[in-house]
Write a protein that holds these residues in place. Structure first.
Motif, mmCIF file in Angstrom:
data_model
loop_
_atom_site.group_PDB
_atom_site.id
_atom_site.type_symbol
_atom_site.label_atom_id
_atom_site.label_comp_id
_atom_site.label_asym_id
_atom_site.label_seq_id
_atom_site.Cartn_x
_atom_site.Cartn_y
_atom_site.Cartn_z
ATOM 1 N N GLY A 8 0.838 -1.195 0.000
ATOM 2 C CA GLY A 8 0.000 0.000 0.000
ATOM 3 C C GLY A 8 0.874 1.246 0.000
ATOM 4 O O GLY A 8 1.865 1.306 0.726
ATOM 5 N N ASN A 9 0.519 2.200 -0.831
ATOM 6 C CA ASN A 9 1.219 3.492 -0.855
ATOM 7 C C ASN A 9 0.211 4.540 -0.399
ATOM 8 O O ASN A 9 -0.662 4.942 -1.169
ATOM 9 N N TRP A 10 0.331 4.944 0.847
ATOM 10 C CA TRP A 10 -0.659 5.872 1.410
ATOM 11 C C TRP A 10 -0.517 7.280 0.832
ATOM 12 O O TRP A 10 -1.398 8.104 1.001
ATOM 13 N N LYS A 11 0.612 7.569 0.223
ATOM 14 C CA LYS A 11 0.899 8.932 -0.254
ATOM 15 C C LYS A 11 0.745 9.904 0.922
ATOM 16 O O LYS A 11 1.017 9.528 2.055
ATOM 17 N N MET A 12 0.322 11.144 0.674
ATOM 18 C CA MET A 12 0.243 12.106 1.786
ATOM 19 C C MET A 12 -1.165 12.094 2.382
ATOM 20 O O MET A 12 -1.915 13.068 2.314
ATOM 21 N N GLY A 93 11.644 6.894 -6.640
ATOM 22 C CA GLY A 93 11.336 7.233 -8.027
ATOM 23 C C GLY A 93 9.869 7.158 -8.384
ATOM 24 O O GLY A 93 9.517 6.976 -9.563
ATOM 25 N N HIS A 94 8.993 7.320 -7.372
ATOM 26 C CA HIS A 94 7.567 7.367 -7.713
ATOM 27 C C HIS A 94 7.337 8.505 -8.718
ATOM 28 O O HIS A 94 7.986 9.552 -8.634
ATOM 29 N N SER A 95 6.414 8.308 -9.621
ATOM 30 C CA SER A 95 6.224 9.325 -10.682
ATOM 31 C C SER A 95 5.825 10.675 -10.109
ATOM 32 O O SER A 95 6.109 11.713 -10.717
ATOM 33 N N GLU A 96 5.163 10.665 -8.931
ATOM 34 C CA GLU A 96 4.812 11.966 -8.332
ATOM 35 C C GLU A 96 6.059 12.700 -7.884
ATOM 36 O O GLU A 96 6.104 13.931 -7.903
ATOM 37 N N ARG A 97 7.094 11.987 -7.487
ATOM 38 C CA ARG A 97 8.357 12.643 -7.119
ATOM 39 C C ARG A 97 9.136 13.036 -8.378
ATOM 40 O O ARG A 97 9.745 14.095 -8.437
ATOM 41 N N TYR A 164 6.044 -1.272 -11.939
ATOM 42 C CA TYR A 164 5.675 -0.609 -13.204
ATOM 43 C C TYR A 164 4.378 0.152 -12.967
ATOM 44 O O TYR A 164 3.339 -0.451 -12.681
ATOM 45 N N GLU A 165 4.472 1.461 -13.046
ATOM 46 C CA GLU A 165 3.302 2.301 -12.809
ATOM 47 C C GLU A 165 3.141 3.281 -13.975
ATOM 48 O O GLU A 165 3.775 4.350 -13.981
ATOM 49 N N PRO A 166 2.314 2.928 -14.958
ATOM 50 C CA PRO A 166 2.082 3.888 -16.035
ATOM 51 C C PRO A 166 1.474 5.166 -15.457
ATOM 52 O O PRO A 166 0.478 5.105 -14.725
ATOM 53 N N TRP A 168 -0.227 7.527 -16.570
ATOM 54 C CA TRP A 168 -1.603 7.833 -16.973
ATOM 55 C C TRP A 168 -2.622 6.968 -16.239
ATOM 56 O O TRP A 168 -3.825 7.239 -16.308
ATOM 57 N N ALA A 169 -2.160 5.951 -15.539
ATOM 58 C CA ALA A 169 -3.091 5.070 -14.817
ATOM 59 C C ALA A 169 -3.149 5.385 -13.326
ATOM 60 O O ALA A 169 -3.993 4.840 -12.618
ATOM 61 N N ILE A 170 -2.269 6.257 -12.850
ATOM 62 C CA ILE A 170 -2.184 6.488 -11.409
ATOM 63 C C ILE A 170 -3.272 7.448 -10.959
ATOM 64 O O ILE A 170 -3.332 8.590 -11.410
ATOM 65 N N GLY A 171 -4.131 6.943 -10.085
ATOM 66 C CA GLY A 171 -5.166 7.792 -9.495
ATOM 67 C C GLY A 171 -6.229 8.239 -10.481
ATOM 68 O O GLY A 171 -7.036 9.115 -10.184
ATOM 69 N N THR A 172 -6.248 7.636 -11.661
ATOM 70 C CA THR A 172 -7.173 8.095 -12.698
ATOM 71 C C THR A 172 -8.359 7.159 -12.873
ATOM 72 O O THR A 172 -9.325 7.505 -13.541
ATOM 73 N N GLY A 207 1.311 -1.051 -10.649
ATOM 74 C CA GLY A 207 0.597 -0.012 -9.903
ATOM 75 C C GLY A 207 -0.089 0.939 -10.864
ATOM 76 O O GLY A 207 0.434 1.228 -11.952
ATOM 77 N N GLY A 208 -1.236 1.432 -10.443
ATOM 78 C CA GLY A 208 -1.988 2.374 -11.265
ATOM 79 C C GLY A 208 -3.440 1.942 -11.312
ATOM 80 O O GLY A 208 -3.815 1.092 -12.114
ATOM 81 N N SER A 209 -4.208 2.494 -10.358
ATOM 82 C CA SER A 209 -5.646 2.189 -10.277
ATOM 83 C C SER A 209 -5.931 0.697 -10.120
ATOM 84 O O SER A 209 -6.956 0.199 -10.570
ATOM 85 N N MET A 210 -5.016 -0.030 -9.469
ATOM 86 C CA MET A 210 -5.346 -1.420 -9.144
ATOM 87 C C MET A 210 -6.377 -1.383 -8.020
ATOM 88 O O MET A 210 -6.249 -0.595 -7.077
ATOM 89 N N ASN A 211 -7.393 -2.214 -8.135
ATOM 90 C CA ASN A 211 -8.449 -2.192 -7.117
ATOM 91 C C ASN A 211 -9.019 -3.588 -6.920
ATOM 92 O O ASN A 211 -8.574 -4.551 -7.567
ATOM 93 N N LEU A 228 1.343 -2.353 -6.333
ATOM 94 C CA LEU A 228 1.603 -1.158 -5.526
ATOM 95 C C LEU A 228 0.306 -0.343 -5.604
ATOM 96 O O LEU A 228 -0.061 0.146 -6.672
ATOM 97 N N ILE A 229 -0.355 -0.237 -4.470
ATOM 98 C CA ILE A 229 -1.741 0.219 -4.447
ATOM 99 C C ILE A 229 -1.832 1.570 -3.757
ATOM 100 O O ILE A 229 -1.453 1.683 -2.584
ATOM 101 N N GLY A 230 -2.360 2.561 -4.425
ATOM 102 C CA GLY A 230 -2.528 3.876 -3.821
ATOM 103 C C GLY A 230 -3.890 3.991 -3.164
ATOM 104 O O GLY A 230 -4.106 3.534 -2.041
ATOM 105 N N GLY A 231 -4.828 4.606 -3.870
ATOM 106 C CA GLY A 231 -6.141 4.919 -3.295
ATOM 107 C C GLY A 231 -6.815 3.753 -2.587
ATOM 108 O O GLY A 231 -7.339 3.908 -1.470
ATOM 109 N N ALA A 232 -6.799 2.589 -3.205
ATOM 110 C CA ALA A 232 -7.515 1.452 -2.631
ATOM 111 C C ALA A 232 -6.838 0.916 -1.363
ATOM 112 O O ALA A 232 -7.453 0.150 -0.613
HETATM 113 P P1 PGA Z 1 -3.344 4.472 -7.369
HETATM 114 O O1 PGA Z 1 -1.814 4.838 -7.035
HETATM 115 O O2 PGA Z 1 -3.546 3.033 -6.978
HETATM 116 O O3 PGA Z 1 -4.156 5.417 -6.540
HETATM 117 O O4 PGA Z 1 -3.541 4.676 -8.827
HETATM 118 C C1 PGA Z 1 -0.771 3.917 -7.225
HETATM 119 C C2 PGA Z 1 0.535 4.580 -6.901
HETATM 120 O O5 PGA Z 1 0.710 5.762 -7.257
HETATM 121 O O6 PGA Z 1 1.422 3.969 -6.286
#
Ligand code: PGA
Length: 247
Positions: A8-12, A93-97, A164-166, A168-172, A207-211, A228-232
């Motif tokens: 899980g990647n809680w982010k901020m 190296g997260h894409s947000e960084r 591997y986190e495309p 365009w798929a992150i949080g979208t 990673g990228g909108s995996m739910n 690698l799971i963000g929002g979920a």
């Molecule tokens: P997401 O984020 O699951 O919310 O798309 C994944 C990540 O950025 O690690």
């Protein structure tokens, strides 16, 4: 066969109260783990997380680390500091960084090195933007990003995790298809293999909108070893369903 890994990647996100509720729900929802599970939390919550998860099968990690060992780097957190809180993983190296903090490939490689030196497993994120995908530059982008880390850390490549986190798929809500993801994962595994070491044993996460709804299909691909799971990952029932899909 290597164990699957769900991170899980809680982010901020989070608060002392919300973290407690989430971690307690995860602990009680997981009887015994047949796959490896970790949560990467904001640095100020590492102490709380280590207290709440110690004695459990879950590991914890950080979301970033300084490329420097110590000294006058205001705001930075060193690998040695993370180590004191028992972290097993550190996202680098997260894409947000890369996007918001201008982190280039060389810096990401140095961060991976700092983590490895302290026995922390770097989760090295690579991924293309939509513009890069549309321009047919997906493969060139991800292999360039991974090559920098391999070059800097060559003898220890077997000790990293790749995600591997495309972008365009992150949080979208727009997930890569299992076939799109598998194609890139196979490419990355071949690159790791060519660098020496046993690439079959290196976990490559998607990673990228995996739910909860799409995890099983993604994880069924031969080169997708976990997620690698963000929002979920912020909702215990959803995160638990993803973990169940990985068993
Ligand atoms: P997401 O984020 O699951 O919310 O798309 C994944 C990540 O950025 O690690």
């Amino acid at each position: 066969m290597k164990k699957r890994l769900i991170v899980g990647n809680w982010k901020m996100n989070g608060s002392l109260a919300a973290n407690r509720a989430l971690l307690e729900a995860l602990r009680s929802g997981l009887d015994s783990l047949r796959c490896a599970v970790a949560v990467c939390v904001p640095a100020p919550y590492l102490a709380q997380t280590s207290q709440l998860l110690s004695g459990s099968d879950m590991a914890w990690g950080a979301q970033d680390v300084s490329a420097h060992e110590a000294g006058a780097y205001t705001g930075e957190v060193s690998a040695a500091m993370l180590k004191e809180f028992g972290v097993r993983y550190c996202i680098v190296g997260h894409s947000e960084r890369r996007q918001y903090h201008s982190e280039a490939d060389g810096l990401v490689a140095a961060k991976a090195q700092r983590a490895l030196e302290l026995g922390i497993t770097p989760i090295v994120c690579v991924g293309e933007t939509l513009a890069e995908r549309d321009a047919g530059r997906t493969e060139a982008t991800v292999t360039r990003q991974l090559a920098a880390v391999i070059e800097e850390n060559a003898p220890r490549t077997a000790d990293i995790v790749v995600a591997y986190e495309p972008v365009w798929a992150i949080g979208t809500g727009q997930t890569a298809t299992p076939q799109q993801a598998q194609h890139v994962h196979a490419l990355l595994r071949a690159q790791l293999g060519a660098a020496g070491g046993d690439a079959a044993q290196i976990a490559i996460l998607y990673g990228g909108s995996m739910n909860a709804g799409n995890a099983a299909e993604l994880l069924a691909q031969p080169d997708i070893d976990g997620g690698l799971i963000g929002g979920a990952s912020l909702r215990a029932p959803d995160f638990l369903k993803i973990i169940a899909a990985a068993l």
